[in-house]
Design an enzyme around this catalytic site. Structure first.
Site, mmCIF file in Angstrom:
data_model
loop_
_atom_site.group_PDB
_atom_site.id
_atom_site.type_symbol
_atom_site.label_atom_id
_atom_site.label_comp_id
_atom_site.label_asym_id
_atom_site.label_seq_id
_atom_site.Cartn_x
_atom_site.Cartn_y
_atom_site.Cartn_z
ATOM 1 N N CYS A 178 26.304 26.651 34.725
ATOM 2 C CA CYS A 178 26.502 28.590 35.144
ATOM 3 C C CYS A 178 24.954 29.008 34.553
ATOM 4 C CB CYS A 178 27.351 29.075 33.451
ATOM 5 S SG CYS A 178 28.924 28.244 33.686
ATOM 6 N N HIS A 179 24.349 28.287 35.097
ATOM 7 C CA HIS A 179 23.106 28.734 35.581
ATOM 8 C C HIS A 179 22.384 28.807 36.605
ATOM 9 C CE1 HIS A 179 22.389 26.669 31.557
ATOM 10 N NE2 HIS A 179 23.285 28.283 30.801
ATOM 11 N N PRO A 180 23.079 29.448 38.013
ATOM 12 C CA PRO A 180 22.521 29.722 39.113
ATOM 13 C C PRO A 180 21.018 30.156 39.057
ATOM 14 C CG PRO A 180 24.565 31.202 39.011
ATOM 15 C CD PRO A 180 24.591 29.869 37.725
#
Length: 502
Positions: free
Chosen positions: A440-442
């Site tokens: 969840c680090h785009p």
């Protein structure tokens, strides 16, 4: 203040938007309108640190998924926050700078003045670090530090890491160390501290700040090449917000790029495919999408694992996949619950997560139509670069060594997933490709630089346009080697300085 003519319109009330709105309105003569698509009131579970895994599927999340991934043959959920606080209201509350070496490549496309040392004052400005470690902030809005009482199973994993030869770091969150240690968290007095809590709430009483929630940005408005406002919808009605100064996008790596594209800014092919007229050709919009994928080893324990009290992942390590790597490129995080896995349910156990921190895989993002409610086409292309697979396999081998250490022997553990079905490198690589999730680090879809594939310049201004900047994770050219939220806050703090400059 009239919301039709603020000095700055900010689109997106997440980590960056809350920080930027709060900092700009410290000047009583600067009038700010903050637009947020989600709600001001989020589920009660937001405040409870152990409850965060349930939040992505709630009204506090957008519910995004990627297209089917080449590596796994399946789509991947890509949680991002919706509501004041954005992803800081649904994430796992890890607050860690990337290792300083991972910022060295930010200049590869020509960005100037964005080294780790350049960012350090802004990192410090965000935080009051309870650890008191050198180089940390002492008076920022966010109170950050390791939890006082980590879960016993996680402390055993930390002991196992040290027993197997890894360094016990002092401050793994500060950006200077490698090794294993408890990580700083956004937890204060047992409750989550989001960007809305730390930055926005103290600013809400200011007369020069207006916040509109439930406001979905449709498109940007221009006079010539100057951005003069935003068209947005609330409860089915369309509104227009004009600015006397600038519009700043803080909608994140997904939202900011999509709004540009809906406004006719981006790759001609992407826009025509979505039947959007080309207003300003900028081929880098939506390109360079990358993220941290994470593979998991799941263990069953005979000794009861204590009930989680904090964020589940209170201790992590940064290490190198090979001795000749120019910085740490793997994160190993110990998680005090057995995550769902591909082999069998585990009732009592824990997880060791492994993520390549400097992935080479790159993907893309594009709108599917001009409709702001239409789902985007998100393709991070996880694990399409073989070096990412090699890195995660190296981390899995290290994790197994830690699991087999004497420190974990009293827990009577057994690896359930992947288990004995994956003993060699090829089997581990297959497991990683097949059974992974997004960390969840785009980032990267509006990358910062001065070349033809860049979207914003070194002062965060969109190339070829006036009155429009982007100040969120989308501008990150290359992902930092740690969880990204601390870096996003620092970008917003610097953006406030850029906007205040005469």
């Amino acid at each position: 203040m009239s919301p039709q003519r603020p000095d700055v319109v900010i689109v997106g009330g997440g980590s960056a938007g809350c920080a930027l709105a709060a900092r700009l309105t410290e000047d009583p003569n600067t009038h700010v309108l903050l637009l947020e698509a989600g709600s001001a009131t989020l589920p009660e579970a937001v405040s409870s640190p152990p409850a965060w895994p349930s939040l992505a599927a709630s009204e506090a999340g957008w519910g995004d998924t990627t297209v089917v991934q080449q590596a796994s043959g399946a789509p991947v959920a890509l949680p991002r926050g919706k509501g004041l606080g954005g992803s800081s209201a649904i994430n796992a509350m890890v607050f860690a700078r990337g290792h300083h070496t991972s910022y060295d490549s930010w200049s590869a496309h020509g960005a100037k003045g964005w080294t780790y040392d350049d960012l350090l004052p802004y990192f410090q400005r965000t935080e009051t670090a309870t650890s008191g470690a050198p180089g940390r902030g002492t008076s920022g809005p966010l109170t950050v530090g390791p939890v006082g009482e980590p879960n016993e199973i996680l402390l055993a994993c930390l002991d196992g890491a040290v027993q197997t030869g890894h360094r016990r770091a002092v401050d793994i969150s500060g950006g200077l160390e490698e090794g294993f240690a408890p990580v700083d968290l956004n937890i204060v007095a047992g409750r989550r501290q989001s960007a809305a809590d730390a930055y926005l709430a103290p600013a809400l009483s200011r007369p020069n700040l207006v916040v509109v929630t439930g406001a979905t940005a449709h498109r940007l408005l221009f006079e010539g090449t100057r951005c003069v406002g935003v068209e947005y919808g609330v409860n089915g009605l369309t509104h227009t917000a004009k600015t006397a100064g600038e519009v700043v996008l803080t909608a994140g790596a997904i939202g900011s790029a999509l709004l540009l594209q809906r406004s006719g800014i981006g790759s001609e092919d992407d826009l025509r495919q979505a039947e959007v007229n080309v207003f300003h050709r900028l081929p880098g919009v939506g390109r360079n999408l990358h993220d941290h994928p994470r593979a998991n080893l799941v263990y069953q324990a005979q000794r009861p694992v204590p009930t989680p009290r904090n964020n589940h992942g209170e201790i992590l390590g940064l290490l190198r996949s090979t001795p000749d790597a120019d910085g740490p490129d793997i994160q190993i995080i110990f998680i005090d619950i057995p995550l769902p896995n591909a082999v069998a349910p585990v009732q009592n156990g824990f997880t060791i997560g492994i993520s390549p921190m400097r992935p080479a895989s790159r993907g893309s993002l594009r709108i599917s139509s001009a409709d702001p409610c239409a789902p985007p086409v998100i393709d991070p292309r996880y694990f399409t670069a073989e070096e990412d697979v090699r890195a995660v396999v190296s981390g899995m081998n290290t994790a197994r060594q830690i699991a087999s250490s004497g420190a974990l022997a009293p827990w009577g553990i057994e690896e359930i997933s992947p288990g004995l079905a994956a003993l060699d490198e090829e089997s581990l690589a297959h497991h990683a490709r097949k059974y992974f999730g997004s960390y969840c680090h785009p980032v990267g879809t509006c990358l910062m630089g001065e070349d033809e594939v860049s979207v914003v310049d070194s002062e965060l201004r969109v190339h070829g346009l006036e009155g429009l900047r982007i100040a969120d994770g989308s501008v990150i050219p290359s992902i930092p080697s740690n969880n990204t939220n601390a870096t996003v806050y620092a970008i917003a703090e610097r953006a406030a300085d850029l906007l205040r400059r005469p």
